[in-house]
Design a protein around this motif. Structure first.
Motif, PDB file in Angstrom:
ATOM      1  N   GLU A  78       0.828  -1.210   0.000  1.00  0.00           N
ATOM      2  CA  GLU A  78       0.000   0.000   0.000  1.00  0.00           C
ATOM      3  C   GLU A  78       0.862   1.259   0.000  1.00  0.00           C
ATOM      4  N   VAL A  79       2.046   1.194   0.602  1.00  0.00           N
ATOM      5  CA  VAL A  79       2.936   2.351   0.581  1.00  0.00           C
ATOM      6  C   VAL A  79       3.390   2.632  -0.851  1.00  0.00           C
ATOM      7  N   ALA A  80       3.705   1.570  -1.599  1.00  0.00           N
ATOM      8  CA  ALA A  80       4.103   1.744  -2.995  1.00  0.00           C
ATOM      9  C   ALA A  80       2.978   2.372  -3.807  1.00  0.00           C
ATOM     10  N   LEU A  81       1.740   1.948  -3.567  1.00  0.00           N
ATOM     11  CA  LEU A  81       0.605   2.521  -4.296  1.00  0.00           C
ATOM     12  C   LEU A  81       0.414   3.989  -3.940  1.00  0.00           C
ATOM     13  N   ALA A  82       0.543   4.308  -2.653  1.00  0.00           N
ATOM     14  CA  ALA A  82       0.438   5.707  -2.240  1.00  0.00           C
ATOM     15  C   ALA A  82       1.560   6.542  -2.853  1.00  0.00           C
ATOM     16  N   ASN A  83       2.756   5.963  -2.969  1.00  0.00           N
ATOM     17  CA  ASN A  83       3.871   6.675  -3.592  1.00  0.00           C
ATOM     18  C   ASN A  83       3.581   7.024  -5.050  1.00  0.00           C
ATOM     19  N   LEU A  84       2.733   6.222  -5.705  1.00  0.00           N
ATOM     20  CA  LEU A  84       2.354   6.485  -7.095  1.00  0.00           C
ATOM     21  C   LEU A  84       1.208   7.486  -7.198  1.00  0.00           C
ATOM     22  N   GLY A  85       0.776   8.010  -6.071  1.00  0.00           N
ATOM     23  CA  GLY A  85      -0.285   9.006  -6.083  1.00  0.00           C
ATOM     24  C   GLY A  85      -1.682   8.429  -6.095  1.00  0.00           C
ATOM     25  N   LEU A  86      -1.812   7.138  -5.763  1.00  0.00           N
ATOM     26  CA  LEU A  86      -3.118   6.495  -5.760  1.00  0.00           C
ATOM     27  C   LEU A  86      -3.778   6.626  -4.392  1.00  0.00           C
ATOM     28  N   SER A  87      -5.078   6.710  -4.381  1.00  0.00           N
ATOM     29  CA  SER A  87      -5.823   6.723  -3.127  1.00  0.00           C
ATOM     30  C   SER A  87      -6.883   5.639  -3.189  1.00  0.00           C
ATOM     31  N   GLY A  88      -7.216   5.114  -2.038  1.00  0.00           N
ATOM     32  CA  GLY A  88      -8.200   4.048  -2.014  1.00  0.00           C
ATOM     33  C   GLY A  88      -8.142   3.278  -0.720  1.00  0.00           C
ATOM     34  N   ALA A  89      -8.487   1.993  -0.798  1.00  0.00           N
ATOM     35  CA  ALA A  89      -8.680   1.182   0.395  1.00  0.00           C
ATOM     36  C   ALA A  89      -7.760  -0.023   0.406  1.00  0.00           C
ATOM     37  N   LYS A  90      -7.369  -0.407   1.614  1.00  0.00           N
ATOM     38  CA  LYS A  90      -6.613  -1.634   1.824  1.00  0.00           C
ATOM     39  C   LYS A  90      -7.474  -2.599   2.628  1.00  0.00           C
ATOM     40  N   VAL A  91      -7.605  -3.833   2.130  1.00  0.00           N
ATOM     41  CA  VAL A  91      -8.287  -4.877   2.881  1.00  0.00           C
ATOM     42  C   VAL A  91      -7.258  -5.534   3.786  1.00  0.00           C
ATOM     43  N   LEU A  92      -7.589  -5.664   5.065  1.00  0.00           N
ATOM     44  CA  LEU A  92      -6.591  -6.150   6.010  1.00  0.00           C
ATOM     45  C   LEU A  92      -7.235  -6.885   7.175  1.00  0.00           C
ATOM     46  N   GLN A  93      -6.372  -7.462   7.992  1.00  0.00           N
ATOM     47  CA  GLN A  93      -6.773  -8.063   9.257  1.00  0.00           C
ATOM     48  C   GLN A  93      -6.182  -7.216  10.365  1.00  0.00           C
ATOM     49  N   HIS A  94      -7.028  -6.554  11.139  1.00  0.00           N
ATOM     50  CA  HIS A  94      -6.502  -5.763  12.251  1.00  0.00           C
ATOM     51  C   HIS A  94      -5.867  -6.689  13.294  1.00  0.00           C
ATOM     52  N   PRO A  95      -4.923  -6.177  14.089  1.00  0.00           N
ATOM     53  CA  PRO A  95      -4.413  -6.973  15.199  1.00  0.00           C
ATOM     54  C   PRO A  95      -5.545  -7.377  16.137  1.00  0.00           C
ATOM     55  N   SER A  96      -5.475  -8.598  16.650  1.00  0.00           N
ATOM     56  CA  SER A  96      -6.486  -9.040  17.618  1.00  0.00           C
ATOM     57  C   SER A  96      -6.386  -8.275  18.923  1.00  0.00           C
TER      58      SER A  96
END
Length: 338
Positions: free
Chosen positions: A164-182
């Protein structure tokens, strides 16, 4: 070693992001209480935070190296080696036990490095960051010119937190699907750091993943997700020759939104250095079969895993449903609304 550069400033939290973190924290705290794990998580937090503080004081390469040493020295000693061996034999049936033990030691070191590096996301942020060697950016730009959402799919390879950092570096915005810490007492710390340097929305498991992914893509935003690990809901799809329960969200989202799908790969080049590749966009429509789509994606993961087996996250029992004869639960999603 890449030349040193000033750390990229993190983006401030928005009110919506603060509210999302608070809601996720309360959800995980409720779960911890139901499972009677609040005390355990408080103790875990007391042990984790000093280590995080130490790693934050170090330069990112040193934090990666220390994390790697911790992982190789301690992580593998608390894992179930027999379970690991059974999992590895699916992909590498000819591998001997000594080779498997070394593979697990290298994997544990990589997991430790992920911790050390992910505490320093700022070191990877910013356009043309020398720590991230990007290839296939032309495929991303071609997909952007279409003016619709883009679905980026990758796996738990190298340091998957940096996609997601690489995508943000390209100027993209949006959502990341993830698993939050328990652990609800560290969730906010992790989420805030991701928001500062990654994408601007976090869609966590258990928080209406599919509907939010579909909405984001239809709104012309990007979505980044990982789709290589075990899940209970989906369909049986071949992966290294075994029919194992596989996440159908990427396939279904691509079919229902016409969004191009770009597969992402990542290789570790050294401490805090990575090569990230973007594949040509794949396009699917309502007539495409979800299982066939996910079989293509699993083959993509197979190629990466064969190339860099020590940098995949073997800790999840990926084929556990096969070993234990557990059927796939259907993935029930809201109607398309078209």
């Amino acid at each position: 070693m890449p030349p040193q550069r000033p750390s990229a400033p993190g983006r401030p939290l928005t009110d919506a992001q603060r509210a999302a973190i608070d809601a996720s924290t309360q959800r995980m705290l409720k779960r911890a209480r139901e499972r009677r794990r609040v005390g355990r998580y408080r103790l875990q937090t007391a042990l984790i935070l000093p280590l995080v503080g130490l790693l934050r004081l170090l330069p990112v390469e040193a934090a990666s190296n220390l994390g790697g040493w911790i992982g190789r020295t301690f992580v593998r000693r608390i894992e179930d080696l027999k379970s690991f061996h059974r999992t590895i034999r699916v992909a590498f049936p000819q591998m001997g036990e000594a080779e498997m033990d070394e593979l697990l030691a290298e994997m544990s070191a990589n997991v430790g490095r992920v911790l050390g590096e992910s505490i320093h996301l700022e070191a990877f942020a910013g356009a043309d960051n020398a720590r991230l060697e990007l290839s296939g950016v032309e495929h991303v730009e071609a997909a952007r010119r279409e003016g619709r959402g883009i679905l980026f799919v990758g796996g738990h390879f190298a340091n998957w937190e940096l996609f997601e950092v690489a995508l943000a570096n390209l100027g993209l915005s949006g959502a990341k699907v993830l698993q939050h810490p328990s652990n609800p007492f560290v969730l906010g710390l992790v989420a805030r750091h991701r928001y500062a340097y990654g994408l601007d929305e976090q869609i966590a498991t258990g928080e209406g993943v599919f509907a939010r992914v579909r909405d984001a893509l239809r709104a012309g935003r990007v979505v980044q997700m990982l789709a290589d690990q075990r899940t209970s809901k989906g369909a049986k799809v071949p992966f290294f020759g075994l029919e194992t329960t596989t996440n159908l969200v990427p396939a279904r989202a691509a079919r229902e939104t016409d969004a191009p799908m770009i597969m992402m790969s990542m290789r570790r080049l050294g401490p805090a250095r990575f090569a990230i590749g973007f594949s040509p966009p794949r396009r699917y429509g309502p007539d495409d079969d979800e299982v066939a789509i996910m079989a293509e994606i699993n083959r993509f993961f197979e190629e990466q895993l064969r190339a860099t087996p020590a940098h995949w996250l073997w800790g999840h029992p990926r084929w556990g449903d096969v070993f234990e004869n557990i059927p796939a639960q259907p993935l029930v999603t809201p109607p398309s609304g078209r």
